[in-house]
Design a protein around this motif. Structure first.
Motif, mmCIF file in Angstrom:
data_model
loop_
_atom_site.group_PDB
_atom_site.id
_atom_site.type_symbol
_atom_site.label_atom_id
_atom_site.label_comp_id
_atom_site.label_asym_id
_atom_site.label_seq_id
_atom_site.Cartn_x
_atom_site.Cartn_y
_atom_site.Cartn_z
ATOM 1 N N UNK A 65 -9.721 65.122 -16.915
ATOM 2 C CA UNK A 65 -9.183 65.681 -15.681
ATOM 3 C C UNK A 65 -7.670 65.510 -15.746
ATOM 4 N N UNK A 66 -6.947 66.625 -15.758
ATOM 5 C CA UNK A 66 -5.491 66.565 -15.904
ATOM 6 C C UNK A 66 -4.792 66.951 -14.610
ATOM 7 N N UNK A 67 -3.643 66.319 -14.368
ATOM 8 C CA UNK A 67 -2.712 66.830 -13.372
ATOM 9 C C UNK A 67 -1.865 67.869 -14.102
ATOM 10 N N UNK A 68 -1.825 69.090 -13.577
ATOM 11 C CA UNK A 68 -1.011 70.127 -14.202
ATOM 12 C C UNK A 68 0.440 69.659 -14.308
ATOM 13 N N UNK A 69 1.169 70.101 -15.333
ATOM 14 C CA UNK A 69 2.587 69.735 -15.436
ATOM 15 C C UNK A 69 3.337 70.057 -14.142
ATOM 16 N N UNK A 70 4.076 69.048 -13.654
ATOM 17 C CA UNK A 70 4.830 69.209 -12.419
ATOM 18 C C UNK A 70 4.052 68.801 -11.171
ATOM 19 N N UNK A 71 2.802 68.415 -11.316
ATOM 20 C CA UNK A 71 1.961 68.004 -10.193
ATOM 21 C C UNK A 71 1.558 66.540 -10.381
ATOM 22 N N UNK A 72 1.324 65.853 -9.276
ATOM 23 C CA UNK A 72 0.796 64.490 -9.317
ATOM 24 C C UNK A 72 1.584 63.591 -10.256
ATOM 25 N N UNK A 73 0.882 62.981 -11.216
ATOM 26 C CA UNK A 73 1.507 62.054 -12.141
ATOM 27 C C UNK A 73 2.009 62.673 -13.428
ATOM 28 N N UNK A 74 1.947 64.000 -13.552
ATOM 29 C CA UNK A 74 2.446 64.670 -14.768
ATOM 30 C C UNK A 74 3.913 65.035 -14.601
ATOM 31 N N UNK A 75 4.633 64.940 -15.717
ATOM 32 C CA UNK A 75 6.049 65.298 -15.692
ATOM 33 C C UNK A 75 6.227 66.797 -15.481
ATOM 34 N N UNK A 76 7.271 67.190 -14.751
ATOM 35 C CA UNK A 76 7.596 68.615 -14.677
ATOM 36 C C UNK A 76 8.271 69.030 -15.975
ATOM 37 N N UNK A 77 8.085 70.270 -16.380
ATOM 38 C CA UNK A 77 8.800 70.731 -17.571
ATOM 39 C C UNK A 77 10.291 70.866 -17.273
ATOM 40 N N UNK A 78 11.090 70.834 -18.331
ATOM 41 C CA UNK A 78 12.527 71.041 -18.160
ATOM 42 C C UNK A 78 12.758 72.453 -17.618
ATOM 43 N N UNK A 79 13.653 72.569 -16.648
ATOM 44 C CA UNK A 79 13.915 73.870 -16.043
ATOM 45 C C UNK A 79 14.815 74.703 -16.948
ATOM 46 N N UNK A 80 14.576 75.981 -16.953
ATOM 47 C CA UNK A 80 15.408 76.933 -17.683
ATOM 48 C C UNK A 80 15.791 78.051 -16.731
ATOM 49 N N UNK A 81 16.803 78.831 -17.105
ATOM 50 C CA UNK A 81 17.257 79.916 -16.236
ATOM 51 C C UNK A 81 16.147 80.915 -15.917
ATOM 52 N N UNK A 82 15.261 81.153 -16.868
ATOM 53 C CA UNK A 82 14.183 82.126 -16.635
ATOM 54 C C UNK A 82 12.900 81.476 -16.121
ATOM 55 N N UNK A 83 12.891 80.165 -15.958
ATOM 56 C CA UNK A 83 11.751 79.395 -15.445
ATOM 57 C C UNK A 83 10.490 79.554 -16.303
ATOM 58 N N UNK A 84 10.650 79.952 -17.546
ATOM 59 C CA UNK A 84 9.503 80.168 -18.443
ATOM 60 C C UNK A 84 8.700 78.895 -18.674
ATOM 61 N N UNK A 85 9.331 77.746 -18.544
ATOM 62 C CA UNK A 85 8.629 76.485 -18.780
ATOM 63 C C UNK A 85 7.533 76.245 -17.740
ATOM 64 N N UNK A 86 7.595 76.924 -16.603
ATOM 65 C CA UNK A 86 6.564 76.782 -15.570
ATOM 66 C C UNK A 86 5.552 77.927 -15.605
ATOM 67 N N UNK A 87 5.640 78.780 -16.620
ATOM 68 C CA UNK A 87 4.675 79.874 -16.719
ATOM 69 C C UNK A 87 3.293 79.308 -17.022
ATOM 70 N N UNK A 88 2.279 80.094 -16.728
ATOM 71 C CA UNK A 88 0.908 79.660 -17.032
ATOM 72 C C UNK A 88 0.726 79.495 -18.539
ATOM 73 N N UNK A 89 1.384 80.338 -19.318
ATOM 74 C CA UNK A 89 1.293 80.242 -20.780
ATOM 75 C C UNK A 89 1.877 78.921 -21.275
ATOM 76 N N UNK A 90 3.048 78.538 -20.759
ATOM 77 C CA UNK A 90 3.665 77.270 -21.162
ATOM 78 C C UNK A 90 2.825 76.089 -20.683
ATOM 79 N N UNK A 91 2.292 76.189 -19.469
ATOM 80 C CA UNK A 91 1.421 75.140 -18.945
ATOM 81 C C UNK A 91 0.194 74.980 -19.828
ATOM 82 N N UNK A 92 -0.399 76.113 -20.223
ATOM 83 C CA UNK A 92 -1.577 76.079 -21.098
ATOM 84 C C UNK A 92 -1.244 75.394 -22.420
ATOM 85 N N UNK A 93 -0.099 75.727 -22.999
ATOM 86 C CA UNK A 93 0.292 75.132 -24.281
ATOM 87 C C UNK A 93 0.474 73.619 -24.147
ATOM 88 N N UNK A 94 1.043 73.173 -23.041
ATOM 89 C CA UNK A 94 1.230 71.742 -22.807
ATOM 90 C C UNK A 94 -0.114 71.033 -22.692
#
Length: 142
Positions: A65-94
């Motif tokens: 059972x995972x906390x999605x990146x940026x939620x609960x106890x999981x680290x948020x991804x580093x922010x970028x100008x295009x916010x691609x790090x928060x995409x579902x694809x990037x989340x899936x890869x993490x």
């Protein structure tokens, strides 16, 4: 309180830990023995959403059972100008990276709401053995 500061560690027999992925740490709760299944929560919840279901699945599966990146106890991804790090694809890869770090090259994946959208990206990339997502639905307030 659980070791991550959340409510009790979700369920008896589950271990809470943070898994480093290269894109930040993902908080996971693991329990059970058998084929692996990854459970992903929706917005705005955390992995504790699965606290009643996870022990039932753990009777025949290794449940992660995972906390999605940026939620609960999981680290948020580093922010970028295009916010691609928060995409579902990037989340899936993490999350796939976290599962591999746990030793699960193949696993089933189930998601609810935001987690279901992440499931779509994980499965479409051939990274999961089975996938299931509960589509977002709106219900009128009573």
């Amino acid at each position: 309180m659980g070791p991550d500061g959340s409510r009790a560690a979700a369920s008896e027999g589950f271990v809470t830990r943070r898994i480093e992925t290269g894109c930040g740490a993902v908080l996971v709760r693991t329990g059970g023995v058998g084929p692996a299944v990854l459970l992903l929560h929706g917005f705005p919840q955390t992995g504790l959403t699965w606290r009643d279901v996870a022990p039932l699945l753990a009777r025949a599966s290794t449940v992660v059972v995972a906390d999605l990146p940026g939620y609960g106890g999981s680290d948020p991804p580093a922010d970028t100008d295009d916010h691609a790090a928060m995409s579902k694809r990037a989340t899936a890869a993490t999350l796939v990276a976290a599962m591999r770090r746990l030793g699960h090259a193949r696993f089933a994946i189930v998601g609810h709401r935001r987690g279901a959208h992440t499931v779509d990206q994980t499965g479409s990339n051939g990274r999961a053995t089975r996938q299931s997502g509960c589509r977002p639905t709106s219900f009128p307030d009573d």
